[in-house]
Scaffold this motif. Structure first.
Motif, PDB file in Angstrom:
ATOM      1  N   PHE A  13      26.930  15.423 -52.753  1.00 54.94           N
ATOM      2  CA  PHE A  13      27.466  14.071 -53.110  1.00 54.94           C
ATOM      3  C   PHE A  13      27.683  13.198 -51.999  1.00 54.94           C
ATOM      4  CE2 PHE A  13      31.015  16.681 -51.887  1.00 54.94           C
ATOM      5  CZ  PHE A  13      32.124  15.767 -50.933  1.00 54.94           C
ATOM      6  N   GLU A  14      27.899  11.838 -52.263  1.00 58.70           N
ATOM      7  CA  GLU A  14      28.066  10.887 -51.292  1.00 58.70           C
ATOM      8  C   GLU A  14      29.344  10.158 -51.074  1.00 58.70           C
ATOM      9  OE1 GLU A  14      24.860   8.227 -52.164  1.00 58.70           O
ATOM     10  OE2 GLU A  14      23.410   9.174 -50.929  1.00 58.70           O
ATOM     11  N   LEU A  15      29.762   9.863 -50.206  1.00 63.14           N
ATOM     12  CA  LEU A  15      31.050   9.123 -50.008  1.00 63.14           C
ATOM     13  C   LEU A  15      30.964   7.638 -49.284  1.00 63.14           C
ATOM     14  CD1 LEU A  15      34.185   9.928 -50.407  1.00 63.14           C
ATOM     15  CD2 LEU A  15      34.423  10.933 -48.272  1.00 63.14           C
ATOM     16  N   PHE A  16      31.306   6.863 -50.223  1.00 60.14           N
ATOM     17  CA  PHE A  16      31.288   5.520 -49.541  1.00 60.14           C
ATOM     18  C   PHE A  16      32.424   5.243 -48.814  1.00 60.14           C
ATOM     19  CE2 PHE A  16      28.934   5.522 -53.696  1.00 60.14           C
ATOM     20  CZ  PHE A  16      27.647   5.523 -53.213  1.00 60.14           C
ATOM     21  N   GLU A  17      32.032   4.188 -48.034  1.00 60.44           N
ATOM     22  CA  GLU A  17      33.009   3.659 -46.864  1.00 60.44           C
ATOM     23  C   GLU A  17      34.337   2.912 -47.750  1.00 60.44           C
ATOM     24  OE1 GLU A  17      31.231   2.659 -43.290  1.00 60.44           O
ATOM     25  OE2 GLU A  17      32.687   1.123 -43.050  1.00 60.44           O
ATOM     26  N   GLY A  18      35.382   3.243 -47.515  1.00 59.56           N
ATOM     27  CA  GLY A  18      36.469   2.435 -47.998  1.00 59.56           C
ATOM     28  C   GLY A  18      37.045   3.114 -49.345  1.00 59.56           C
ATOM     29  N   GLU A  19      36.200   3.951 -49.954  1.00 59.78           N
ATOM     30  CA  GLU A  19      36.443   4.364 -51.203  1.00 59.78           C
ATOM     31  C   GLU A  19      37.409   5.490 -51.203  1.00 59.78           C
ATOM     32  OE1 GLU A  19      33.653   5.965 -53.948  1.00 59.78           O
ATOM     33  OE2 GLU A  19      32.781   7.465 -52.589  1.00 59.78           O
TER      34      GLU A  19
END
Lengths: 306, 331
Positions: free
Chosen positions: B42-48
């Motif tokens: 999975f990916e984790l976006f900045e600030g989320e």
């Protein structure tokens, strides 16, 4: 803290009185009459009776016991039946020797035991862990009289690097202290290991890792300090076992300490001597326990507060 | 209301696997493994805030720990700012740990009982060397202010605080090193509901203030609904569904997600709801079912589900699901 120490000191008084009671009456149950032993074989009935009279052994037991207690309260431990020397004088000569032996032994117990425990716990279930714990198991299982003789044979007879027996120099301390401390070291090693493993699984160790702390610091600063509490208790208890062990070890290595004195006195039915010796040994034990309790409090800030 | 997230990937987890060996009954049998995390990407976006949900044992906490290398993962890649952190050596990893922090579930176990709050905070700053020595005292007071603790807290030991306060200390500790990403591993699960809300709001406030990214691991769907931007559902070491929070809660696609969501208690006894009840227990992760891991409990399973393992597919915009019959069932 001071109040706590005073309270603990007061609590030791009934313990000491209990010890005098037990020692006094157990010696009465031991077969053999000191008067007969003193008079020597083939002595006439009158002689034996006279000696009894002289030592006050013909009085009722409870009178003898209270008499003994009253004397104790005045610092009078009585005189040896064997050589009429004051018991206290003899004990004061012997006590430092036993204390020195016990101190070196407990040092070996702590250093060897904790060291081995840490080595094991850092890499659990590895070869080094299994190896160290195997040695510890052997250490617990070996009887000290045999282990002492083996050490003596190997280091003194074969290699001839350490003295066989006696008590003259620091070199003389090594073998008896090792004999006496080995069993305790093994127990402390196992305790340290399991306590460390417990702590290492805690989240605050994970937190420390997550912070990026060096493994060495994690082990010594975070894990060991928290793991130490049960280990301290075991070391304290081990000191008691150690005092019992001096009886054997001092006999093996021909050391004129308190332990050997008690053994000799029992053999001679030298009542005042036995009572004095055992009383002092239990005093040491009580004091050590007091130290452990104080240390424990000092170490565990939570106990102090509650 | 919805936060706008610029889609800059901060953390990318690629085919992460975490297997733990288990004792076998016989030395002649092949070694068995618990596949706690099996091929998770999975990916984790900045600030989320991305939440991982699932029942106990589904591998959500293990995923968090593997990303931080608190347990060394078996296989896979974890890219942080484009760099595979699983390849870093010890020294490089230690340095990077300043960016990646963690808050654990049990506020009683996650603080060293023999350190004062001052020592706890100071140590964190000293290791990462984020603040110069003379300024550390001010910084500590500032941190306490952020998490709502009085300055007197500095000289106290963890046991002198309540659960909620301890969790605040844990948060201050995590913030001390100026992290970019904080993994909250069941961070509020051990707290009373009223305290949970306080801590969640605190986390939200801090996220805004410091542009933090959260990976929020929880089994509590109400909490997840409150804090997340996106939600990832795990079952038996696999990702079954990832979507924007609203999308996932309003129209879940995977039968497991549906069952999970219908288990949220609604404080309204007159409301009639359709509940999806699951039968049976979670199968053993040592020997997971073939095909789709959920087929043993899925009311919609067909023959194909037993044979072929479904891949994670994007069915709607940013809504990924691993179910063969997702389109069918959506109608």
């Amino acid at each position: 803290m001071l109040m706590f120490i005073i309270r603990r000191l007061v609590q030791t008084v009934p313990v000491i009185i209990g010890v005098t009671f037990v020692v006094f009456f157990i010696m009465q149950l031991v077969p053999g009459d000191p008067a007969v032993l003193l008079a020597g074989e083939g002595a006439s009935k009158d002689t034996i009776e006279a000696i009894r009279e002289q030592l006050g052994l013909n009085r009722p037991l409870y009178v003898q016991y209270f008499d003994y207690l009253m004397n104790l309260a005045n610092g009078d431990f009585g005189v040896s039946l064997k050589n009429s020397q004051p018991v206290l004088d003899e004990i004061l000569v012997r006590l430092p020797i036993t204390l020195e032996l016990a101190l070196f032994s407990i040092l070996i117990t702590i250093v060897l035991g904790m060291g081995a425990g840490i080595i094991s716990a850092v890499k659990p279930y590895s070869m080094q862990d299994v190896g160290v714990m195997l040695v510890a198991l052997i250490g617990i299982s070996l009887p000290s009289f045999w282990f002492g003789l083996m050490l003596m044979y190997f280091f003194s007879v074969k290699l001839q690097i350490l003295p066989v027996a006696g008590w003259d120099s620091l070199l003389h301390v090594i073998l008896p202290a090792l004999t006496l401390g080995a069993g305790g070291a093994a127990i402390v090693a196992r305790m340290t290991r399991s306590s460390m493993l417990d702590v290492i699984r805690q989240d605050y160790i994970r937190t420390a890792r997550a912070k990026g702390l060096r493994e060495r610091l994690i082990i010594y600063k975070h894990a060991l300090r928290n793991a130490l509490i049960p280990v301290i208790t075991v070391v304290g208890l081990q000191f008691g076992a150690l005092l019992g062990g001096t009886v054997l070890v001092e006999s093996i290595f021909a050391i004129n300490g308190l332990g050997r004195m008690i053994v000799d006195a029992i053999r001679m039915r030298d009542l005042p001597m036995v009572q004095g010796g055992v009383l002092f040994a239990s005093l040491i034990f009580v004091i050590v326990n007091l130290f452990v309790d104080v240390f424990y409090r000092f170490f565990n800030k939570r106990i102090e507060l509650n | 209301m919805e936060k706008v997230i610029d889609k800059k990937v901060l953390l990318k987890v690629d085919q992460l696997k975490q297997y733990f060996p288990v004792k076998t009954e016989s030395i002649f049998k092949p070694k068995a493994f618990v596949k706690a995390v099996d091929d998770v990407s999975f990916e984790l976006f900045e600030g989320e805030t991305l939440s991982i949900v699932g029942e106990s044992g589904c591998g959500k906490s293990t995923t968090g720990r593997a990303i931080l290398r608190l347990d060394e993962p078996t296989d896979g890649k974890v890219y942080y700012s484009g760099q595979n952190i699983l390849e870093l050596n010890k020294k490089e990893m230690r340095k990077l740990r300043g960016d990646l922090q963690v808050i654990f579930q049990d506020p009683f176990a996650s603080l060293n009982p023999r350190q004062t709050v001052k020592q706890i905070l100071n140590e964190a700053m000293a290791i990462q060397n984020v603040v110069e020595k003379p300024k550390r005292m001010d910084r500590m007071l500032e941190l306490l202010g952020y998490v709502g603790l009085p300055p007197e807290a500095l000289d106290r030991y963890p046991h002198e605080f309540s659960g909620g306060q301890r969790q605040r200390i844990g948060i201050a500790r995590a913030l001390a090193v100026d992290p970019k990403l904080i993994i909250c591993d069941e961070a509020v699960s051990a707290l009373d509901v009223s305290i949970q809300a306080q801590i969640l709001n605190l986390l939200k406030k801090l996220q805004k203030q410091f542009q933090l990214t959260f990976l929020f691991i929880s089994h509590d769907l109400s909490v997840v609904r409150h804090i997340s931007d996106r939600v990832m559902v795990m079952y038996l070491g696999k990702v079954v569904e990832i979507a924007e929070k609203k999308d996932l809660f309003d129209s879940p696609l995977h039968p497991y997600t549906k069952a999970l969501l219908s288990s949220i208690p609604v404080p309204n006894p007159t409301l009639k709801r359709e509940r999806v009840m699951l039968t049976g227990d979670v199968p053993s992760p040592i020997d997971p079912p073939t095909g789709c891991r959920f087929h043993t409990r899925c009311p919609f399973a067909v023959e194909n589900c037993k044979q072929v393992e479904p891949a994670l597919r994007e069915i709607r915009n940013n809504h990924f699901v691993s179910c063969h019959r997702a389109e069918e069932l959506a109608q």
